[in-house]
Design a protein around this motif. Structure first.
Motif, mmCIF file in Angstrom:
data_model
loop_
_atom_site.group_PDB
_atom_site.id
_atom_site.type_symbol
_atom_site.label_atom_id
_atom_site.label_comp_id
_atom_site.label_asym_id
_atom_site.label_seq_id
_atom_site.Cartn_x
_atom_site.Cartn_y
_atom_site.Cartn_z
ATOM 1 N N PHE A 2 0.646 -1.170 0.090
ATOM 2 C CA PHE A 2 -0.121 -0.062 -0.051
ATOM 3 C C PHE A 2 0.839 1.438 -0.019
ATOM 4 O O PHE A 2 0.246 2.329 -0.018
ATOM 5 N N ALA A 3 2.182 1.196 0.069
ATOM 6 C CA ALA A 3 3.105 2.206 0.031
ATOM 7 C C ALA A 3 4.434 1.753 -0.561
ATOM 8 O O ALA A 3 4.741 0.756 -0.080
ATOM 9 N N GLU A 4 5.216 2.844 -1.226
ATOM 10 C CA GLU A 4 6.436 2.402 -1.465
ATOM 11 C C GLU A 4 7.170 3.507 -1.943
ATOM 12 O O GLU A 4 6.731 4.439 -2.470
ATOM 13 N N ASN A 5 8.649 3.523 -1.561
ATOM 14 C CA ASN A 5 9.577 4.482 -2.080
ATOM 15 C C ASN A 5 10.736 4.082 -2.688
ATOM 16 O O ASN A 5 11.923 3.703 -2.128
ATOM 17 N N PRO A 6 10.451 3.557 -4.154
ATOM 18 C CA PRO A 6 11.501 2.831 -4.762
ATOM 19 C C PRO A 6 12.879 3.577 -4.951
ATOM 20 O O PRO A 6 13.984 2.878 -5.080
ATOM 21 N N LEU A 7 12.867 4.880 -5.128
ATOM 22 C CA LEU A 7 14.093 5.746 -5.283
ATOM 23 C C LEU A 7 14.220 6.741 -4.167
ATOM 24 O O LEU A 7 14.121 7.893 -4.406
ATOM 25 N N PRO A 8 14.704 6.426 -2.885
ATOM 26 C CA PRO A 8 14.587 7.257 -1.801
ATOM 27 C C PRO A 8 15.614 8.513 -1.927
ATOM 28 O O PRO A 8 15.564 9.316 -1.303
ATOM 29 N N ASP A 9 16.647 8.215 -2.734
ATOM 30 C CA ASP A 9 17.474 9.267 -2.980
ATOM 31 C C ASP A 9 17.072 10.743 -3.312
ATOM 32 O O ASP A 9 17.312 11.677 -2.909
ATOM 33 N N PHE A 10 16.024 10.795 -4.060
ATOM 34 C CA PHE A 10 15.224 11.982 -4.600
ATOM 35 C C PHE A 10 14.527 12.615 -3.420
ATOM 36 O O PHE A 10 14.663 13.852 -3.555
ATOM 37 N N VAL A 11 14.196 11.834 -2.569
ATOM 38 C CA VAL A 11 13.563 12.501 -1.311
ATOM 39 C C VAL A 11 14.507 13.178 -0.401
ATOM 40 O O VAL A 11 14.612 14.209 0.210
ATOM 41 N N ALA A 12 15.691 12.198 -0.255
ATOM 42 C CA ALA A 12 16.536 12.791 0.680
ATOM 43 C C ALA A 12 17.425 13.963 0.044
ATOM 44 O O ALA A 12 17.749 14.830 0.947
ATOM 45 N N SER A 13 17.334 14.269 -1.079
ATOM 46 C CA SER A 13 18.142 15.080 -1.855
ATOM 47 C C SER A 13 17.132 16.520 -2.168
ATOM 48 O O SER A 13 17.502 17.565 -2.425
ATOM 49 N N CYS A 14 15.724 16.294 -1.633
ATOM 50 C CA CYS A 14 14.965 17.455 -1.804
ATOM 51 C C CYS A 14 15.286 18.622 -0.858
ATOM 52 O O CYS A 14 15.321 18.216 0.300
ATOM 53 N N PRO A 15 15.309 19.874 -1.538
ATOM 54 C CA PRO A 15 15.612 20.807 -0.302
ATOM 55 C C PRO A 15 14.678 20.985 0.555
ATOM 56 O O PRO A 15 13.562 20.755 0.427
ATOM 57 N N PRO A 16 14.896 21.555 1.834
ATOM 58 C CA PRO A 16 13.911 21.802 2.957
ATOM 59 C C PRO A 16 12.692 22.811 2.461
ATOM 60 O O PRO A 16 13.084 23.674 1.779
ATOM 61 N N GLY A 17 11.549 22.358 2.776
ATOM 62 C CA GLY A 17 10.377 23.413 2.315
ATOM 63 C C GLY A 17 9.961 22.863 0.715
ATOM 64 O O GLY A 17 8.956 23.544 0.297
ATOM 65 N N ALA A 18 10.470 21.979 0.370
ATOM 66 C CA ALA A 18 10.407 21.829 -1.411
ATOM 67 C C ALA A 18 9.557 20.473 -1.471
ATOM 68 O O ALA A 18 9.385 20.251 -2.623
ATOM 69 N N LEU A 19 9.230 19.521 -0.572
ATOM 70 C CA LEU A 19 8.610 18.335 -0.973
ATOM 71 C C LEU A 19 7.352 18.516 -0.713
ATOM 72 O O LEU A 19 6.615 18.491 0.215
ATOM 73 N N VAL A 20 6.797 18.060 -2.088
ATOM 74 C CA VAL A 20 5.413 18.204 -2.530
ATOM 75 C C VAL A 20 4.762 16.781 -2.643
ATOM 76 O O VAL A 20 5.318 16.127 -3.555
ATOM 77 N N VAL A 21 3.471 16.649 -2.338
ATOM 78 C CA VAL A 21 2.821 15.573 -2.533
ATOM 79 C C VAL A 21 1.373 15.799 -3.073
ATOM 80 O O VAL A 21 0.821 16.657 -2.463
ATOM 81 N N GLY A 22 1.056 15.143 -4.087
ATOM 82 C CA GLY A 22 -0.148 15.321 -4.795
ATOM 83 C C GLY A 22 -1.098 14.166 -4.280
ATOM 84 O O GLY A 22 -0.799 12.823 -4.027
ATOM 85 N N VAL A 23 -2.434 14.595 -3.971
ATOM 86 C CA VAL A 23 -3.461 13.465 -3.431
ATOM 87 C C VAL A 23 -4.686 13.655 -4.345
ATOM 88 O O VAL A 23 -5.141 14.873 -4.667
ATOM 89 N N ASP A 24 -5.350 12.449 -4.708
ATOM 90 C CA ASP A 24 -6.560 12.439 -5.363
ATOM 91 C C ASP A 24 -7.226 10.836 -5.011
ATOM 92 O O ASP A 24 -6.568 9.926 -4.363
ATOM 93 N N GLU A 25 -8.505 10.990 -5.232
ATOM 94 C CA GLU A 25 -9.291 9.991 -5.154
ATOM 95 C C GLU A 25 -10.046 9.233 -6.243
ATOM 96 O O GLU A 25 -10.142 9.968 -7.222
ATOM 97 N N ALA A 26 -10.438 8.293 -6.111
ATOM 98 C CA ALA A 26 -11.190 7.655 -7.142
ATOM 99 C C ALA A 26 -12.559 6.807 -6.407
ATOM 100 O O ALA A 26 -12.160 6.022 -5.602
ATOM 101 N N GLY A 27 -13.505 6.885 -6.947
ATOM 102 C CA GLY A 27 -14.765 6.122 -6.592
ATOM 103 C C GLY A 27 -15.501 6.731 -5.698
ATOM 104 O O GLY A 27 -16.211 6.202 -4.796
ATOM 105 N N ARG A 28 -15.811 8.054 -5.518
ATOM 106 C CA ARG A 28 -16.941 8.897 -4.689
ATOM 107 C C ARG A 28 -18.234 8.425 -5.399
ATOM 108 O O ARG A 28 -19.122 8.428 -4.381
#
Length: 212
Positions: A2-28
């Protein structure tokens, strides 16, 4: 999974304040099956061709789903019909989004700095457990690539669940209508009545139970 981070380096190298997550749903809107939410933090370079899942053909959407889940950090949450009936669909959707973001944050080992939510409302102040800065974007699944990616993963995940459910409940045509209230589905409801995966709080299902 139900969750995965296959390439963690891109998160570790993300500058402070710059990590953005998008969220959406299906099936309302469907009469049957779960509501599914996905949260995605895009890797760089992001998969090409991201768009609102509803605008993509089935083959393209499936290919992008595979790319996003293979390369980007993601989380998925599934809220079943019984919980939808208990909470109502709005509450269930807010909960699904909260759980999806929680899961992607756990996979990343870091909280997002900003969560972009498709629609005009966020779970902030509406769902216990939401603890991130958030911004609602109307039509965000066509405007923000991270939301587009989340919309693709959520739709593909839910479609797979409904196709599997159709094998157990073959009367309703879920492999085609995915639980939405099509003429085929409504006719089957009238003939066979609802099953365990129908949402009893939705009017067409409740009416069938009332007159059964």
């Amino acid at each position: 999974m139900f969750a995965e981070n296959p390439l963690p380096d891109f998160v570790a190298s993300c500058p402070p304040g710059a990590l953005v997550v998008g969220v959406d749903e299906a099936g309302r809107g469907p009469l049957a099956g779960p509501v599914v939410a996905s949260a995605v933090a895009l890797c760089k370079p992001r998969p090409a061709g991201l768009d609102d899942s509803k605008k993509l053909g089935a083959l393209k959407r499936s290919a992008l789903d595979e790319q996003v889940r293979r390369r980007c950090a993601w989380g998925v949450a599934v809220i079943e019909p019984e919980e939808i009936d208990r909470l109502n669909i709005f509450g269930a959707t807010m909960l699904a989004m909260t759980l999806a973001v929680t899961r992607v944050a756990q996979a990343m080992g870091r909280a997002p700095d900003m969560v972009l939510v498709d629609g005009n409302l966020t779970p902030s102040g509406r769902c216990e457990g939401w603890c991130w800065s958030a911004r609602a974007i109307v039509g965000g699944d066509a405007k923000e690539p991270a939301i587009s990616a989340a919309s693709i993963v959520a739709k593909e995940w839910r479609d797979r669940l409904m196709i599997a459910a159709a094998r157990e409940h073959p009367h309703y045509g879920w492999e085609r209508n995915k639980g939405y209230g099509t003429a085929e589905h409504l006719n089957a409801l009238r003939e066979h009545g609802p099953c365990a995966l129908h949402r009893r709080s939705f009017a067409p299902v409740a009416q069938q139970e009332m007159f059964a």
